[in-house]
Design an enzyme around this catalytic site. Structure first.
Site, short mmCIF file in Angstrom:
data_model
loop_
_atom_site.label_atom_id
_atom_site.label_comp_id
_atom_site.label_asym_id
_atom_site.label_seq_id
_atom_site.Cartn_x
_atom_site.Cartn_y
_atom_site.Cartn_z
N ALA B 117 0.89 -1.02 0.16
CA ALA B 117 -0.03 -0.07 -0.20
C ALA B 117 0.93 1.42 0.09
CB ALA B 117 -0.48 0.05 0.73
N ALA B 118 1.64 1.41 0.51
CA ALA B 118 2.59 2.48 1.07
C ALA B 118 2.97 3.62 -1.16
CB ALA B 118 4.31 2.18 1.21
N GLY B 120 0.28 4.94 -0.14
CA GLY B 120 -0.70 5.62 0.14
C GLY B 120 -2.34 5.76 -0.61
N LYS B 122 -3.02 5.25 -3.68
CA LYS B 122 -3.88 3.93 -3.65
C LYS B 122 -5.11 4.25 -2.68
CE LYS B 122 -1.97 2.59 -8.05
NZ LYS B 122 -0.59 3.39 -7.24
N ASP B 140 1.85 -3.19 4.65
CA ASP B 140 3.03 -2.89 3.50
C ASP B 140 4.68 -3.44 4.16
OD1 ASP B 140 3.79 -1.14 0.87
OD2 ASP B 140 6.17 -1.06 2.12
N CYS B 237 3.63 -0.74 -12.71
CA CYS B 237 4.28 0.64 -13.40
C CYS B 237 5.13 0.27 -14.38
CB CYS B 237 4.17 2.26 -12.76
SG CYS B 237 5.53 1.67 -11.35
#
Lengths: 162, 311
Positions: B117-118, B120, B122, B140, B237
């Site tokens: 998650a980090a 944050g 999203k 995370d 990405c």
């Protein structure tokens, strides 16, 4: 207790000591009396350390996260001694501020930058000492403490300054 | 800034994209446009837009694929240092990355896992779509990064989020309990070279292959805690098929309960995932995954796949 269990226990305690009903009641009365707050606070309240209060959304989910290290849960809401003072975080002030009716210090546009840089402020008119919500128009900018009736101590955390 | 691309990198993408590779390289070597997402947990869209225009003379242009996202440029002040940013009224987020959460489509009563998650971006977008209801487990593995994640969830006023500090792969020991899972996996970042040119400098094929192993493990762990009927979004990405289609393919080959779902985005050009790379063929349903190429929309590169766990 072996070291691993000890560490897990410590992690589990992070922000996870729930306030008792009595403490929640006291806190809500304090907020109402201090700031004239008339809204609802539909959260579960937790404490970390001596006086730091965190809030979480109320829900009925069961979570299988045993043995996981919880780093954080919810947001930091305020500090309180449960007796006479409550000092809100920026988010706390944004939750409570719109429905508060007293102990609000209105800053002019010229003072907002000074406040958000982290400077203490001088008041043009004397105010009663104590904690105040800081407001500029509709923005709530955390809490400040009036001391000597003319100065406002700044509590904007370094990471939130401009 | 030094955006020079390595020869090995260029060779790889010439082989993959043929004539279009030239346009890819052109876009990868120009800076990325800045975008913001208005945090409607705290303030209305139009109020923030009005303030940014009036106070800082910013030029804002709403994203064609997400009404809460805006391209932002020409501001008198850095967008990361305004009063509105410090009050949590908007979040600086790459325009293409907002798509992963739109594909996830979290609902207010959902139990959502954001496995990596980090910092944050999203997670806070998920909370916004859930209107701070339901619950988000935003995990995370890195302690410093969870602090940044905590800082951002605080600033955005996210009250429905738990942040564990765990290796995402450890989730595979947990129950099937989540309605939605987002695996925005760590990656080689080649789609984000425009934002961070050092990625081009440090690129190597062996790094791509190393990180692909981790991605497969994370995807497997994320899928294992997904409820039957629940959906998982895998995104990176990265541009490399090894980090994208190959990762989805590895799960598809090992799980009979998995099905790739079609994702539809409005207002942005996407292309289907590859089904044939260097002699390796993937199932036809791989075409349902989406690729956002930098040269198609002047964004960063992104890959998004949505899968469902069949009941």
């Amino acid at each position: 207790m072996i070291l691993k269990d000890f560490l897990l226990q410590r992690w589990k305690n992070v922000h996870s000591e729930p306030l008792t009903e009595n403490q929640v009641g006291k806190l809500k009365i304090l907020i109402r009396n201090q700031f004239g707050f008339t809204g609802r606070l539909p959260y579960r309240f937790f404490r970390s350390g001596k006086d730091k209060i965190w809030i979480r959304r109320k829900n009925s989910f069961s979570l299988d996260l045993d043995e996981f290290r919880i780093s954080r849960w919810g947001i930091y809401f305020c500090r309180t001694d449960f007796m006479e003072k409550v000092r809100f975080s920026i988010e706390g002030s944004q939750i409570v501020g719109p429905k508060a009716s007293k102990k609000i210090l209105e800053l002019g546009n010229d003072k907002v930058k000074e406040w958000m840089i982290g400077h203490d402020l001088r008041l043009a008119e004397e105010q009663e000492n104590g904690f105040y919500l800081i407001r500029n128009k509709k923005d709530f900018l955390g809490c400040g403490k009036v001391v000597d009736n003319t100065r406002v101590w700044n509590y904007i955390p370094k990471t939130r300054r401009i | 800034m030094d955006y020079r691309l390595k020869e090995g990198f260029k060779r790889k993408y010439r082989k993959l994209l043929a004539d279009d590779a030239k346009r890819l390289f052109e876009y990868l070597t120009t800076p990325l446009r800045k975008a913001i997402r208005v945090n409607t947990l705290k303030v209305e869209n139009k109020k923030v837009v009005k303030r940014l225009i009036q106070e800082y003379e910013c030029h804002l242009d709403q994203l064609s694929w997400y009404e809460k996202g805006y391209w932002i440029e020409k501001c008198r002040k850095s967008v990361g240092n305004t009063l509105e940013h410090q009050l949590g009224y908007y979040y600086i987020q790459s325009a293409a990355s907002m798509l992963s959460v739109l594909a996830l489509d979290p609902q207010p009563r959902d139990k959502v896992l954001d496995l990596c998650a980090a910092p944050g971006s999203k997670t806070t977008q998920i909370a916004q779509l859930m209107n701070n209801k339901g619950i988000i487990i935003a995990n995370d593995v890195n302690r410093e990064r969870t602090h940044v994640l905590g800082f951002n969830t605080q600033k955005c006023g996210v009250t429905n989020c738990v942040i564990p500090l765990e290796d995402g792969r450890n989730f595979s020991h947990k129950q099937e309990q989540f309605d939605k899972v987002l695996v925005d996996a760590p990656c080689s970042g080649t789609g984000a070279i425009r934002k961070n040119p050092s990625i081009a400098k440090n690129w190597s094929q062996s790094r791509v292959e190393d990180v692909a192993t981790l991605q497969k493990q994370l995807l497997k762990a994320g899928f294992s805690v997904l409820k039957r009927g629940g959906s998982l979004v895998y995104s990176t990405c990265a541009l490399a098929p090894e980090e994208n289609e190959a990762v989805i393919h590895s799960l598809l080959s090992s799980s009979k309960h998995m099905e790739i779902k079609k994702i539809e985005f409005q207002g942005i050009k996407t292309r289907p995932g590859f089904i044939n790379i260097n002699g390796t063929s993937y199932k036809n349903q791989m075409r349902k995954t989406r690729r956002i190429w930098p040269q198609d929309n002047d964004t960063q590169g992104f890959f998004i796949a949505k899968v469902e766990k069949r009941a």
